[in-house]
Write an enzyme that holds these catalytic residues in place. Sequence first.
Site, mmCIF file in Angstrom:
data_model
loop_
_atom_site.group_PDB
_atom_site.id
_atom_site.type_symbol
_atom_site.label_atom_id
_atom_site.label_comp_id
_atom_site.label_asym_id
_atom_site.label_seq_id
_atom_site.Cartn_x
_atom_site.Cartn_y
_atom_site.Cartn_z
ATOM 1 N N CYS A 129 42.258 42.599 45.393
ATOM 2 C CA CYS A 129 41.888 41.936 44.142
ATOM 3 C C CYS A 129 40.367 41.924 44.016
ATOM 4 O O CYS A 129 39.665 41.531 44.949
ATOM 5 C CB CYS A 129 42.433 40.510 44.139
ATOM 6 S SG CYS A 129 41.966 39.553 42.681
ATOM 7 N N CYS B 22 52.294 48.447 37.017
ATOM 8 C CA CYS B 22 51.300 49.133 36.190
ATOM 9 C C CYS B 22 50.058 48.241 36.177
ATOM 10 O O CYS B 22 50.049 47.180 35.548
ATOM 11 C CB CYS B 22 51.898 49.315 34.800
ATOM 12 S SG CYS B 22 50.863 50.206 33.659
ATOM 13 N N CYS C 99 47.427 37.939 40.599
ATOM 14 C CA CYS C 99 47.100 37.716 42.003
ATOM 15 C C CYS C 99 47.546 36.300 42.372
ATOM 16 O O CYS C 99 47.214 35.339 41.676
ATOM 17 C CB CYS C 99 45.599 37.880 42.218
ATOM 18 S SG CYS C 99 45.052 37.440 43.888
ATOM 19 N N CYS D 53 39.038 38.069 44.326
ATOM 20 C CA CYS D 53 39.089 37.247 45.543
ATOM 21 C C CYS D 53 39.266 38.050 46.829
ATOM 22 O O CYS D 53 39.342 37.473 47.913
ATOM 23 C CB CYS D 53 40.208 36.216 45.424
ATOM 24 S SG CYS D 53 41.882 36.921 45.506
ATOM 25 N N CYS E 23 44.253 33.935 43.273
ATOM 26 C CA CYS E 23 43.247 33.496 42.288
ATOM 27 C C CYS E 23 43.737 33.547 40.844
ATOM 28 O O CYS E 23 42.977 33.248 39.927
ATOM 29 C CB CYS E 23 41.968 34.306 42.444
ATOM 30 S SG CYS E 23 42.106 36.012 41.854
#
Length: 131
Positions: A47, A119, A96, A50, A99
Amino acid sequence: MEKIEKTLEEWRAMLDPEQFNVCRLSATERPFSGKYNATKTDGVYHCICCNEPLFDSKTKFDSGCGWPSFYAPIGDNAMTEIRDTSHGMIRTEVKCAKCDAHLGHVFPDGPPPTGLRYCINSVCLDLVPRE
């Protein structure tokens, strides 16, 4: 997993404008414009907000949709799924888990072994090459 919580202003200060718009405001990057759409580099996608590991490159495949596609997340707890009824469609948004960054959507039209297609917007990801 301990959640990361920041204000929109804190996120805006640490992300570039496109990252902020996609990750925090649920925008979508233009198809075929992302830096990871066609990459074949072996590694782990994290991510951008984070640094939490999200996808292993071994699960990436070319779906032809214009965004990086994966058939499975790196772990069962890497992301959360939310019903998305925006733009007159019914989809499943993925975020995510650490976060709450908007990542993209998951569709039931992927390859074996899962039959799923995650996707994902390239701008939400940071690829860490495997050593």
